[in-house]
Design an enzyme around this catalytic site. Structure first.
Site, PDB file in Angstrom:
ATOM      1  N   MET A  48     -14.296  -5.075  -0.299  1.00 38.33           N
ATOM      2  CA  MET A  48     -12.920  -4.610  -0.204  1.00 38.33           C
ATOM      3  C   MET A  48     -12.046  -5.575   0.586  1.00 38.33           C
ATOM      4  O   MET A  48     -12.533  -6.381   1.357  1.00 38.33           O
ATOM      5  CB  MET A  48     -12.881  -3.240   0.468  1.00 38.33           C
ATOM      6  CG  MET A  48     -13.418  -3.259   1.893  1.00 38.33           C
ATOM      7  SD  MET A  48     -12.944  -1.810   2.841  1.00 38.33           S
ATOM      8  CE  MET A  48     -11.198  -2.101   3.062  1.00 38.33           C
ATOM      9  N   CYS A  49     -10.745  -5.468   0.352  1.00 38.23           N
ATOM     10  CA  CYS A  49      -9.747  -6.216   1.120  1.00 38.23           C
ATOM     11  C   CYS A  49      -8.503  -5.346   1.200  1.00 38.23           C
ATOM     12  O   CYS A  49      -8.582  -4.122   1.157  1.00 38.23           O
ATOM     13  CB  CYS A  49      -9.477  -7.572   0.479  1.00 38.23           C
ATOM     14  SG  CYS A  49      -8.768  -7.491  -1.176  1.00 38.23           S
ATOM     15  N   ARG A  50      -7.343  -5.953   1.303  1.00 41.55           N
ATOM     16  CA  ARG A  50      -6.103  -5.187   1.399  1.00 41.55           C
ATOM     17  C   ARG A  50      -5.753  -4.527   0.067  1.00 41.55           C
ATOM     18  O   ARG A  50      -5.464  -3.346   0.008  1.00 41.55           O
ATOM     19  CB  ARG A  50      -4.962  -6.092   1.870  1.00 41.55           C
ATOM     20  CG  ARG A  50      -3.631  -5.379   2.008  1.00 41.55           C
ATOM     21  CD  ARG A  50      -2.570  -6.316   2.607  1.00 41.55           C
ATOM     22  NE  ARG A  50      -1.300  -5.625   2.707  1.00 41.55           N
ATOM     23  CZ  ARG A  50      -0.326  -5.704   1.795  1.00 41.55           C
ATOM     24  NH1 ARG A  50      -0.494  -6.441   0.703  1.00 41.55           N
ATOM     25  NH2 ARG A  50       0.799  -5.058   1.962  1.00 41.55           N
ATOM     26  N   ILE A 108      -7.813  -1.349   0.705  1.00 39.53           N
ATOM     27  CA  ILE A 108      -7.554  -0.380   1.766  1.00 39.53           C
ATOM     28  C   ILE A 108      -6.188   0.285   1.597  1.00 39.53           C
ATOM     29  O   ILE A 108      -5.984   1.420   2.037  1.00 39.53           O
ATOM     30  CB  ILE A 108      -7.724  -1.012   3.172  1.00 39.53           C
ATOM     31  CG1 ILE A 108      -7.912   0.097   4.218  1.00 39.53           C
ATOM     32  CG2 ILE A 108      -6.567  -1.946   3.499  1.00 39.53           C
ATOM     33  CD1 ILE A 108      -8.471  -0.372   5.529  1.00 39.53           C
TER      34      ILE A 108
END
Length: 105
Positions: A61-63, A91
């Site tokens: 995951m990332c932004r 996120i």
């Protein structure tokens, strides 16, 4: 590339499933808000690939999902991973759809 929704991730967490959550954002982003993933910033993925499991499902995951996709492409192409899933929307989506305490930035 395999993908997973934030709803699926929440269900996996609630069920206590055995998986690894890898967060490829930068330190300052992780400190701002996180969902308890293991922080391995994108720029460190190649050097720290041995910290990412090949034996169970790994959610990356990332932004928003772009950096995590880049990390997955590298790992699949160069490190022979086949158990990686990109968190769709990152996120930001988790904050919008699952946990409104997540800081939107």
């Amino acid at each position: 590339m395999k993908e997973i929704t934030v709803q699926d991730l929440k269900a996996m967490k609630d069920a206590g499933e055995d998986f690894q959550l890898v967060d490829v954002r930068e330190n300052h982003e992780y400190e701002l808000t996180n969902i308890d993933g293991e922080l391995i910033p994108l720029g460190e993925v190649a050097a720290r690939a041995d910290e990412i499991s090949k034996d169970k499902k790994v959610i990356v995951m990332c932004r928003s999902g772009k950096r995590s996709a880049t990390a997955i492409e590298y790992l699949e192409d160069n490190e022979a991973y086949d158990n990686l899933y990109n968190l769709v929307g990152g996120i930001l989506a988790y904050g919008r759809e699952i946990d409104d305490s997540i800081v939107q930035y």
